[in-house]
Design a protein around this motif. Structure first.
Motif, PDB file in Angstrom:
ATOM      1  N   LEU A  54      39.642  35.342  45.374  1.00  0.00           N
ATOM      2  CA  LEU A  54      40.003  35.538  46.767  1.00  0.00           C
ATOM      3  C   LEU A  54      39.421  34.495  47.710  1.00  0.00           C
ATOM      4  CD1 LEU A  54      39.491  39.413  47.086  1.00  0.00           C
ATOM      5  CD2 LEU A  54      41.484  38.161  46.243  1.00  0.00           C
ATOM      6  N   VAL A  75      33.752  48.159  45.562  1.00  0.00           N
ATOM      7  CA  VAL A  75      34.700  48.115  46.683  1.00  0.00           C
ATOM      8  C   VAL A  75      34.897  49.508  47.277  1.00  0.00           C
ATOM      9  CG1 VAL A  75      35.859  46.058  45.825  1.00  0.00           C
ATOM     10  CG2 VAL A  75      36.607  48.294  45.014  1.00  0.00           C
ATOM     11  N   LYS A  88      39.358  39.805  55.421  1.00  0.00           N
ATOM     12  CA  LYS A  88      40.301  40.603  54.637  1.00  0.00           C
ATOM     13  C   LYS A  88      39.612  41.877  54.160  1.00  0.00           C
ATOM     14  CE  LYS A  88      43.689  37.528  54.589  1.00  0.00           C
ATOM     15  NZ  LYS A  88      44.984  37.763  55.253  1.00  0.00           N
ATOM     16  N   VAL A  90      39.303  44.489  51.270  1.00  0.00           N
ATOM     17  CA  VAL A  90      39.554  44.406  49.826  1.00  0.00           C
ATOM     18  C   VAL A  90      39.132  45.716  49.155  1.00  0.00           C
ATOM     19  CG1 VAL A  90      39.126  43.109  47.713  1.00  0.00           C
ATOM     20  CG2 VAL A  90      39.055  41.934  49.926  1.00  0.00           C
ATOM     21  N   PHE A  94      37.142  41.754  42.294  1.00  0.00           N
ATOM     22  CA  PHE A  94      37.533  40.378  42.581  1.00  0.00           C
ATOM     23  C   PHE A  94      36.395  39.404  42.303  1.00  0.00           C
ATOM     24  CE2 PHE A  94      35.555  42.054  46.390  1.00  0.00           C
ATOM     25  CZ  PHE A  94      34.754  41.021  46.827  1.00  0.00           C
TER      26      PHE A  94
END
Length: 393
Positions: A54, A75, A88, A90, A94
Motif C-alpha cells: 500500500l 487492522v 487511507k 485500511v 498489508f
C-alpha cells in the motif's frame, strides 16, 4: 494541556441531542502512531495476488507480494503519508512501500472510522517537502464528542453510505468492463476482416479501405467567433468555458480549426492513446487537433468507437512520427494511409454505434449515481462534524 471549547454539530442523532457537547482537542488525543519500518516490502517485483502493498496516495494498492514475514495484520488502521498528508482507511492485512507512511491507531476507546472521517474534514495544505505528522499534523485541533457511542453512531452512518458508494462503484466498473469487451467484439481484431459479433440482419462482408477514402481533413480557419472546444479526459468535446481550463480570450485564434457536428476530432500528439472525440456541436479547436469529416454514407459515431479499439490504436501508434512518446504526431496523411475493414452499409454502422451509445448512457447514469452519493455524504459530513472554525478561540 488541551484547549477545550463546547461545540454542537448541526446534525445530531436524537439520542444524543441532550448529551454532553463536543470539545475541541488535539488530534493526538484521539490517535497513536506507529512507524512502518518493520512492514516495508523487500521487493517491488509485485505479483497479481498475495498481500497488498500500500501507499497512502491515490494509487493505494501498488501491487501484491508473496512475502510471508512482517505483514501488518492488526487492522483496522489509517495509513498516513507523512509528506502529502493523504490518508487511507485500511481493514485488511498489508505491507507498505516506504518509510514515508505513519500507521495510525485509535487511542483508548476512540472509534477509528469516526476519527478517519473527522480527518477528512481537515483543511490542511502540505506546502513544504517535509514530514508533517509528528511536527504539525497531530497537533491540529479537531472537534469530537466525549461519548464514544456517539462516535460509533456517526461512523456506522457514514460506513453505510460508503457501502452504497462501493456497491454502485462496482456496478460502474462492471459496465465499463462490459463496454470494453463489447467494443473489442463488435469490431475486427487485428488480422481479421470481420468482427466476432454481428447483428443477425447483416451478413455482407466488410469493405477494406484506407481512412483517407472515408475521411477528409477539415482545414477551415478564421472562425474565432465560434465557441472554443476542448477535448476532455473522457475524450468528449465540450465548450472551453465549461472546463476548468482557462480560456485565454486574447489568444490568436486565426489558425484555429472549425469543427462541425459529425466531425471526428483527434489530438495529433495523443491519437496513439485513443484521444479522439465525436463532435456534437459547431465550434473551433486549436491547431493541436486534427479535424476529420466522414463521407455522407459513413456514421461518425461508429468510427469514434472504432478508433478506441486495440487493433486501431496499435496502427495509430505505428504511424505516429517522433523520437519519443511525448512527441509522437499522427498527421492526417499518415492517418489517411491506414487500412481498415468496415461495414459498407451505413445502417450496420449506426446499429453498432447505437448499441455502444446506449451502454455509454448507462455508464453516465451510473457515474452520476455514484457522484450523487458522494455529494450526499459530503453534505452529511458538513452537518455531522462541527467546522474547525467553530473550535477556534
Amino acid at each position: 494541556m488541551n484547549k477545550k471549547k463546547e461545540i454542537v454539530p448541526k446534525f445530531r442523532f436524537p439520542k444524543y441531542v441532550n448529551s454532553e457537547q463536543w470539545i475541541s482537542t488535539e488530534l493526538s488525543s484521539l490517535l497513536d502512531y506507529e512507524r512502518p519500518d518493520l512492514y516495508i516490502v523487500e521487493s517491488d517485483n509485485y505479483k497479481n495476488e498475495g498481500i497488498p502493498v500500500l501507499t497512502a496516495n491515490k494509487s493505494f494498492i501498488l501491487g501484491y507480494t508473496d512475502e510471508k514475514n512482517n505483514i501488518y495484520s492488526c487492522v483496522p488502521v489509517i495509513i498516513f503519508d507523512d509528506f502529502t498528508t493523504e490518508k487511507k482507511y485500511v481493514d485488511f492485512p498489508f505491507k507498505v512501500k516506504s518509510s514515508a507512511i505513519k500507521i495510525l491507531k485509535p487511542k483508548g476507546n476512540n472509534v477509528l472510522k469516526f476519527v478517519f472521517e473527522l480527518m477528512n474534514t481537515i483543511n490542511f495544505e502540505a506546502k513544504e517537502h517535509k514530514r508533517y505528522y509528528i511536527s504539525t499534523y497531530q497537533k491540529l485541533f479537531v472537534c469530537a464528542p466525549k461519548d464514544v457511542k456517539e462516535q460509533q453512531k456517526i461512523a456506522d452512518c457514514l460506513s453505510s453510505i460508503d457501502d452504497l458508494i462501493d456497491a454502485e462503484s462496482r456496478k460502474l466498473r462492471a459496465l465499463e468492463k462490459y463496454k470494453k469487451g463489447l467494443i473489442q467484439k463488435l469490431f475486427p481484431a487485428d488480422g481479421n476482416t470481420l468482427p466476432e459479433l454481428r447483428f443477425p440482419e447483416f451478413t455482407d462482408k466488410w469493405q477494406n479501405e484506407k481512412l483517407g477514402n472515408i475521411f477528409t481533413s477539415r482545414q477551415d480557419t478564421g472562425f474565432a467567433y465560434l465557441s472554443l472546444m476542448s477535448l476532455t479526459d473522457e475524450s468528449g468535446l465540450i465548450p472551453q468555458k465549461e472546463t476548468n481550463k482557462k480560456d485565454n480570450s486574447n489568444a490568436d485564434k486565426s489558425k484555429y480549426l472549425r469543427v462541425c457536428k459529425g466531425d471526428i476530432v483527434y489530438n495529433t500528439m495523443r491519437m496513439w492513446q485513443g484521444r479522439c472525440a465525436y463532435c456534437e456541436n459547431e465550434g473551433i479547436v486549436s491547431p493541436a487537433y486534427t479535424v476529420c469529416t466522414p463521407k455522407d454514407d459513413c456514421d461518425g459515431v461508429f468510427f469514434y468507437y472504432y478508433f478506441k479499439t486495440y487493433s486501431l490504436i496499435q496502427k495509430f501508434h505505428a504511424n505516429s512520427q517522433g523520437l519519443v512518446s511525448d512527441t509522437l504526431n499522427l498527421r492526417f496523411d499518415k492517418f489517411a494511409s491506414i487500412m481498415i475493414n468496415y461495414p459498407i452499409k451505413k445502417e450496420e454502422q449506426q446499429k453498432i454505434a447505437d448499441c455502444l451509445s446506449e451502454v455509454d448512457t448507462m455508464i453516465t447514469e451510473q457515474s452520476n449515481k455514484v457522484e450523487q452519493l458522494k455529494a450526499h455524504k459530503k453534505g452529511l459530513m458538513q452537518g455531522l462534524f462541527p467546522s474547525l472554525e467553530e473550535a477556534d478561540e
